[in-house]
Design a protein around this motif. Structure first.
Motif, short mmCIF file in Angstrom:
data_model
loop_
_atom_site.label_atom_id
_atom_site.label_comp_id
_atom_site.label_asym_id
_atom_site.label_seq_id
_atom_site.Cartn_x
_atom_site.Cartn_y
_atom_site.Cartn_z
N THR A 1 -6.51 -4.41 -4.06
CA THR A 1 -7.18 -5.28 -5.03
C THR A 1 -6.52 -5.18 -6.40
N GLU B 1 -6.00 -13.21 -3.00
CA GLU B 1 -5.08 -12.37 -2.22
C GLU B 1 -4.22 -13.23 -1.31
N GLN C 1 -14.70 6.67 5.83
CA GLN C 1 -14.39 5.40 5.16
C GLN C 1 -13.39 5.57 4.02
N GLU D 1 -16.64 1.77 -3.06
CA GLU D 1 -16.14 1.06 -1.88
C GLU D 1 -16.49 1.83 -0.61
N LYS E 1 -7.37 2.14 0.36
CA LYS E 1 -6.44 1.02 0.58
C LYS E 1 -7.00 -0.27 0.01
N SER E 2 -8.29 -0.53 0.23
CA SER E 2 -8.91 -1.76 -0.26
C SER E 2 -8.87 -1.83 -1.78
N ASN F 1 -9.73 3.79 4.23
CA ASN F 1 -9.83 2.32 4.14
C ASN F 1 -10.30 1.89 2.75
N ALA F 2 -11.20 2.69 2.15
CA ALA F 2 -11.69 2.38 0.80
C ALA F 2 -10.56 2.47 -0.20
N ASN G 1 0.82 -1.21 0.00
CA ASN G 1 0.00 0.00 0.00
C ASN G 1 0.86 1.26 0.00
N LEU H 1 -18.50 0.30 2.58
CA LEU H 1 -18.00 0.36 3.95
C LEU H 1 -18.96 1.13 4.86
N ALA I 1 -10.64 -12.91 -2.04
CA ALA I 1 -9.95 -13.14 -0.76
C ALA I 1 -8.99 -14.32 -0.88
#
Length: 431
Positions: free
Chosen positions: A363, A419, A352, A318, A358-359, A355-356, A303, A322, A416
């Motif tokens: 991905t 990953e 959010q 995203e 980063k997610s 975190n969004a 990240n 969240l 998931a």
């Protein structure tokens, strides 16, 4: 038609569009003609329904379909101007302005594009991997544990002998709340290992010191979060009778014991068993370190150290997801308060963003690494994972699978798993 395209960065673009009424009318005729081939309206033959009848019945729907098709046509032009392949479009464009006028339709669009992911410094992102060696002491302790678990239980015949922690008690018991027995609180000849913590806290400890055929009343309090709501938080009295004390026997660790554990090995012996146990313990240590430390560190490094533009349309999606998850975790009172306060809701959504981002970023990175390393998760593997999880939770696998399918959750499960496999692969290479 007027079209103005603005490339913001490698992953984002905007467009200002004015679609003339003439173009909308022309597209409407095409939509009606296409729809008329399959429409069936009472009083008319299929494929011979007059335009006026189609408009009268489906006017609003036809208008929306026309607008959608015009936007799709414009999107193709936008991608040509940007010199971007359609496959690089991420999600649907976000319409930020939609203004029908007498002259036509004014639109403003936000477009997300698949970014280019630089993986040149990928090796630098992987933290050092040091898996401690398994000691001879660890191996011997594990083999001893296996031998003890397989050893037969031996009954203690001495009636004066008191029950100790770690031993097995064969008991009858019945539970009472307010002097009344309750459902599920009674059993006969139940074999309980003292210290296993398989009963309510305090139950097993109060059995220690009992003798064979002794009876005892013990008191315990059910936890506040106990699964049976009618028992949660209640004080209960259990009448217990001890019938038998059993202790674990001993099994000698020799080549014969090794053969029982390794039936597929013709030349099984203690040394071979030690090697097998060592490999198993080493794998466990690796699994623990990967999951508890290294995967988290690796994701953080990816990240921070891999920099590229993110499609904001996907980040916003995203954030919405969240926010929904955060909203669902709130109490009913907090939810009602949030819904009534628009500014507070916006602030909650903005919380959010980090975190969004980063997610979404992780991905994209995982997907890029998977393609480069030719790592993929077959669909049948995803289904198997759902099945095993359901069985582990003692749920109906078919019902859980249908739930995942109906709620479009399988892609998330697959991502998931991908990953996890990518991270494991990177760490294994480093090791």
């Amino acid at each position: 038609m007027s079209l103005k395209v603005n490339r913001i960065d490698s992953a984002n673009a905007t467009a200002e569009v004015i679609i003339s009424q003439e173009k909308l009318d022309k597209k409407l005729q095409e939509v009606i003609k296409s729809a008329g081939k399959n429409l069936k309206i009472d009083g008319f033959r299929k494929g011979h329904v007059p335009v006026a009848a189609i408009k009268a019945r489906y006017g609003k729907q036809l208008e929306e379909d026309t607008q959608k098709e015009c936007i799709q046509d414009i999107l193709k032009e936008i991608l040509e101007i940007l010199k971007v392949e359609p496959s690089l479009l991420v999600g649907d464009p976000k319409i930020t302005k939609f203004n029908p006028t007498k002259e036509g339709l004014e639109l403003e669009l936000k477009i997300g594009l698949t970014p280019s992911i630089p993986l040149d410094n990928l090796e630098e992102c992987i933290p050092p991997v040091n898996i401690p060696e398994v000691s001879d002491k660890d191996i011997e302790a594990k083999i001893e544990e296996i031998a003890t678990a397989r050893a037969p239980l031996i009954s203690i015949e001495d009636g004066r002998r008191k029950l100790k922690d770690g031993e097995y008690a064969k008991i009858d018991f019945e539970g009472f709340i307010d002097d009344k027995p309750f459902e599920g609180g009674k059993a006969e000849n139940y074999l309980l290992k003292i210290g296993s913590k398989s009963f309510i806290e305090g139950f097993e400890e109060q059995l220690i010191g009992m003798k064979k055929e002794e009876e005892r009343a013990i008191e315990v309090t059910f936890p506040e979060n106990y699964q049976a709501k009618n028992l949660a938080g209640k004080l209960a009295t259990f009448k217990v009778k001890l019938h038998e004390i059993q202790t674990q026997g001993k099994i000698e660790v020799d080549d014969n014991f090794a053969k029982t554990l390794l039936p597929e090995e013709k030349e099984a012996n203690v040394e071979m068993l030690k090697e097998k146990v060592k490999a198993q313990l080493q794998a466990q240590k690796k699994h623990e370190i990967y999951n508890n430390e290294l995967k988290v560190a690796l994701v953080e490094n990816l990240n921070k150290m891999i920099v590229f533009d993110l499609p904001q349309t996907i980040v916003e999606q995203e954030m919405d997801l969240l926010l929904r998850n955060a909203f669902a975790s709130l109490s009913k009172e907090e939810q009602e308060k949030l819904v009534k306060d628009e500014q507070m809701l916006k602030a909650k959504r903005e919380e959010q963003r980090e975190n969004a981002q980063k997610s979404v970023k992780i991905t994209f990175i995982i997907d890029a690494i998977a393609k480069r390393e030719n790592i993929n998760i077959p669909d049948n593997e995803v289904i198997n994972a759902v099945y095993y999880e359901a069985m582990a939770m003692r749920q109906n696998p078919q019902e859980i699978l249908e739930y995942y399918k109906n709620n479009n959750l399988l892609p998330a499960v697959k991502m998931a798993m991908l990953e996890d496999r990518v991270l494991m692969n990177l760490l294994d290479k480093k090791a």
